[in-house]
Each structure stands twice: as C-alpha cells, then as structure tokens.
Design an enzyme around this catalytic site. Structure first.
Site, short mmCIF file in Angstrom:
data_model
loop_
_atom_site.label_atom_id
_atom_site.label_comp_id
_atom_site.label_asym_id
_atom_site.label_seq_id
_atom_site.Cartn_x
_atom_site.Cartn_y
_atom_site.Cartn_z
N GLU A 204 47.08 7.65 -17.12
CA GLU A 204 47.46 6.68 -18.18
C GLU A 204 46.25 5.81 -18.54
O GLU A 204 45.72 5.10 -17.67
CB GLU A 204 48.62 5.79 -17.71
CG GLU A 204 49.10 4.85 -18.82
CD GLU A 204 49.99 3.71 -18.30
OE1 GLU A 204 50.41 3.77 -17.12
OE2 GLU A 204 50.23 2.76 -19.08
N THR B 57 43.93 6.48 -13.46
CA THR B 57 45.00 7.50 -13.42
C THR B 57 45.10 8.07 -14.84
O THR B 57 44.47 7.56 -15.75
CB THR B 57 46.35 6.82 -13.04
OG1 THR B 57 46.70 5.91 -14.08
CG2 THR B 57 46.26 6.10 -11.70
N GLN C 43 33.09 -13.00 -14.62
CA GLN C 43 34.05 -12.64 -13.57
C GLN C 43 33.98 -11.16 -13.24
O GLN C 43 34.16 -10.76 -12.09
CB GLN C 43 35.48 -13.01 -14.02
CG GLN C 43 35.69 -14.50 -14.20
CD GLN C 43 35.32 -15.28 -12.95
OE1 GLN C 43 35.72 -14.92 -11.84
NE2 GLN C 43 34.51 -16.31 -13.13
N MET D 162 32.67 4.26 -22.05
CA MET D 162 33.58 4.18 -23.19
C MET D 162 34.05 5.56 -23.64
O MET D 162 33.88 5.94 -24.78
CB MET D 162 32.89 3.43 -24.34
CG MET D 162 32.34 2.09 -23.96
SD MET D 162 33.55 1.03 -23.15
CE MET D 162 34.34 0.29 -24.55
N ARG D 163 34.58 6.33 -22.72
CA ARG D 163 35.12 7.65 -23.08
C ARG D 163 36.55 7.73 -22.54
O ARG D 163 36.83 7.26 -21.43
CB ARG D 163 34.30 8.76 -22.42
CG ARG D 163 32.94 8.95 -23.00
CD ARG D 163 32.96 9.71 -24.29
NE ARG D 163 33.54 11.05 -24.17
CZ ARG D 163 33.81 11.84 -25.21
NH1 ARG D 163 33.61 11.39 -26.44
NH2 ARG D 163 34.31 13.05 -25.05
N ILE D 164 37.41 8.42 -23.31
CA ILE D 164 38.75 8.72 -22.80
C ILE D 164 38.64 10.06 -22.08
O ILE D 164 38.13 11.04 -22.64
CB ILE D 164 39.76 8.80 -23.96
CG1 ILE D 164 39.89 7.40 -24.59
CG2 ILE D 164 41.11 9.29 -23.43
CD1 ILE D 164 40.82 7.35 -25.79
N ASN E 112 37.78 1.79 -12.49
CA ASN E 112 37.33 1.35 -13.82
C ASN E 112 37.50 -0.16 -13.89
O ASN E 112 38.30 -0.75 -13.15
CB ASN E 112 38.17 2.02 -14.91
CG ASN E 112 37.70 1.62 -16.31
OD1 ASN E 112 36.51 1.57 -16.60
ND2 ASN E 112 38.66 1.30 -17.18
N ASP F 67 43.80 3.05 -19.11
CA ASP F 67 43.85 1.63 -18.72
C ASP F 67 45.16 1.28 -18.02
O ASP F 67 45.65 0.17 -18.12
CB ASP F 67 43.69 0.72 -19.95
CG ASP F 67 42.36 0.94 -20.64
OD1 ASP F 67 42.30 0.72 -21.85
OD2 ASP F 67 41.41 1.35 -19.95
N HIS G 112 38.35 -3.18 -16.69
CA HIS G 112 38.89 -3.36 -18.05
C HIS G 112 39.01 -4.87 -18.32
O HIS G 112 39.62 -5.58 -17.51
CB HIS G 112 40.26 -2.68 -18.17
CG HIS G 112 40.87 -2.83 -19.52
ND1 HIS G 112 40.45 -2.09 -20.61
CD2 HIS G 112 41.84 -3.65 -19.97
CE1 HIS G 112 41.15 -2.46 -21.67
NE2 HIS G 112 42.00 -3.41 -21.32
N SER H 173 25.63 -3.96 -17.52
CA SER H 173 25.58 -5.23 -16.76
C SER H 173 26.45 -5.15 -15.51
O SER H 173 26.12 -5.72 -14.47
CB SER H 173 26.00 -6.40 -17.64
OG SER H 173 27.38 -6.36 -17.91
N ASN H 174 27.54 -4.41 -15.58
CA ASN H 174 28.37 -4.22 -14.37
C ASN H 174 27.64 -3.34 -13.37
O ASN H 174 27.71 -3.58 -12.16
CB ASN H 174 29.72 -3.62 -14.73
CG ASN H 174 30.70 -4.68 -15.21
OD1 ASN H 174 31.19 -5.47 -14.41
ND2 ASN H 174 30.95 -4.72 -16.50
N SER I 158 40.38 -6.81 -15.03
CA SER I 158 41.05 -6.05 -13.96
C SER I 158 40.20 -4.86 -13.52
O SER I 158 39.68 -4.14 -14.39
CB SER I 158 42.40 -5.52 -14.46
OG SER I 158 43.16 -6.55 -15.06
C1 GRF Z 1 32.45 -4.97 -20.37
O1 GRF Z 1 33.20 -5.91 -21.08
C2 GRF Z 1 33.39 -4.11 -19.55
O2 GRF Z 1 34.58 -4.79 -19.20
C3 GRF Z 1 33.74 -3.02 -20.49
O3 GRF Z 1 32.51 -2.72 -21.13
C4 GRF Z 1 31.81 -3.96 -21.34
C5 GRF Z 1 30.33 -3.76 -21.13
O4 GRF Z 1 30.10 -3.47 -19.79
N1 GRF Z 1 34.30 -1.89 -19.78
P1 GRF Z 1 28.59 -3.23 -19.22
O5 GRF Z 1 27.79 -4.47 -19.56
O6 GRF Z 1 28.03 -2.01 -19.92
O7 GRF Z 1 28.80 -3.06 -17.74
#
Ligand code: GRF
Length: 219
Positions: free
Chosen positions: A150, A148, A180, A97-99, A114, A152, A116, A20-21, A143
């Site tokens: 560290e 970096t 937001q 969703m990976r470190i 990123n 998040d 968060h 969605s972002n 945010s």
């Molecule tokens: C969102 O809450 C974002 O802040 C987090 O992953 C969630 C899903 O994001 N990083 P998206 O819909 O896949 O962009």
C-alpha cells in the site's frame, strides 16, 4: 525471508534528489551512533546532489535511470539486481520518488523503510505540507514506516510531529518537518540495525511490542 542481524548491518539507500536524509544517515553511521555499513547508494535520476554526498563519503553509487526502461516492472527488476548484488539487510528509501511494484516491495518486505513527510496515515501521497495547511490542521509531521504494497501505507515505526503556525507556507512547514526527518530516520535505522524493529504479520514491533499507529483523522 528473515535476515540474521549482522554487525554492521549492510544497507543500500535509494534516492532521487538532494539526499539530505541520506546525509543524516551517513553522518550518524560515521559518528558510530548506528551500526550500519552503507554498501551502495542508488538513484533513479542522474547527477543529483545525493550522489555527490555519497561519493564524498566514499560510498559506491549507481544510477538506474527509470526513463531508460519500457515499464515499471523492468525498471524494478533492474533496480533489484543492483540492490541484491550488495545483499543488504535493509533497503532505505530516502527521498526516493518512485512508486514500486508489488513484486519488488514483497521481495524486500520487512527489510525496507521509507520516510514520508506527514503523520501517516494522514496525507499519503504528494504535496503533504500544502495539503496540511489547506486542511487547517494544527499539527503535521513525518513518519518512518515499513514499505508494504500500500503506497505510503506501511506500519509506522517512528514519527515526529511539528506545529503548523498561522503564517506557515508549504516551504516553512517543510523546513520544520525536514529537521525532524533528519533526527528520526537515523534513529529508526539504528533500531532496525540493532534487531529491535520487526515487521510481523503487517504489524511493526519494537522489542516485540506492537508500535501504536495513529487513526486516520484529517482530510
Ligand atoms: C523529504 O521531504 C522526504 O520526506 C521526502 O523527500 C524529501 C526530500 O528528501 N521523501 P531528501 O532531502 O532527498 O532526503
């Protein structure tokens, strides 16, 4: 490595799920509100909705499936190879969703953002909405930060806050935050593409002025 601002700024977006972002950034670019060209969308998971969003927008998509790699380092190396093929001036993590390994982060330092879902530096990590409710805070938010080493922890370039309402669940709060996210992520990307956002010695600057960071308070 500094990258000359080019117009439109080539960007690569990394996703793991709904995207969605990503969609908010695609829409802002299509409305010519931000001066970027999304060269590729890469997911670490196959068949996620974000890949369809990219395909519908005519953007090249790739899957670099982390389950196919023996370790974090080899995954990150393969991911960087796909990214660098497109020579992005900015790498955008959007629900990714990976470190990431320190080596990978340092390769893109200063040109990777990123998003968060918390008011960093509070509530780093996962399940931020439930943790905010459990902590009894009255304000929560989102945010956008430079990535970096560290987790998040990079300096914030843009944030938005929302109220936590008495009868909020994690889902209702997440939905308020997500609205937001979709507003401020395109804004932050646009500022970077305009050459106004820089990371200088681990300080985020807008138009050459340090961006104020929040103190750690909750938890
Ligand atoms: C969102 O809450 C974002 O802040 C987090 O992953 C969630 C899903 O994001 N990083 P998206 O819909 O896949 O962009």
């Amino acid at each position: 490595m500094t990258h000359q601002a080019t117009s439109p700024l080539p960007v690569v977006v990394l996703i793991s799920g709904s995207g969605s972002n990503l969609q908010a950034i695609i829409d802002a670019a299509q409305r010519q509100e931000i001066d970027i060209e999304i060269k590729a969308v890469i997911s670490n998971r196959p068949a996620v909705a974000g890949l369809e969003r990219a395909q519908r927008a005519g953007i090249e998509t790739y899957v670099v499936d982390h389950t196919q790699f023996a370790d974090r380092r080899s995954f990150d190396t393969a991911l960087a190879q796909v990214i660098d093929r497109h020579q992005p001036g900015l790498v955008i993590l959007a629900g990714f969703m990976r470190i990431l390994t320190q080596e990978f982060v340092e390769h893109y330092l200063g040109r990777m953002l990123n998003i968060h879902p918390s008011l960093l530096p509070n509530f780093q990590g996962l399940n931020t909405h439930q943790r905010a409710i459990d902590a009894g805070v009255s304000e929560h938010g989102v945010s956008v930060h430079f990535v970096t080493p560290e987790l998040d922890g990079g300096p914030v370039v843009r944030r938005a806050s929302v109220p936590v309402l008495p009868n909020d669940s994690a889902d209702t709060l997440a939905a308020r935050v997500l609205k937001q996210e979709h507003r401020i992520y395109p804004e932050a990307v646009g500022l970077f593409a305009a050459g106004r956002l820089k990371l200088q010695d681990n300080v985020a600057q807008l138009d050459g002025q340090p961006i104020a960071q929040l103190p750690r308070t909750a938890e």
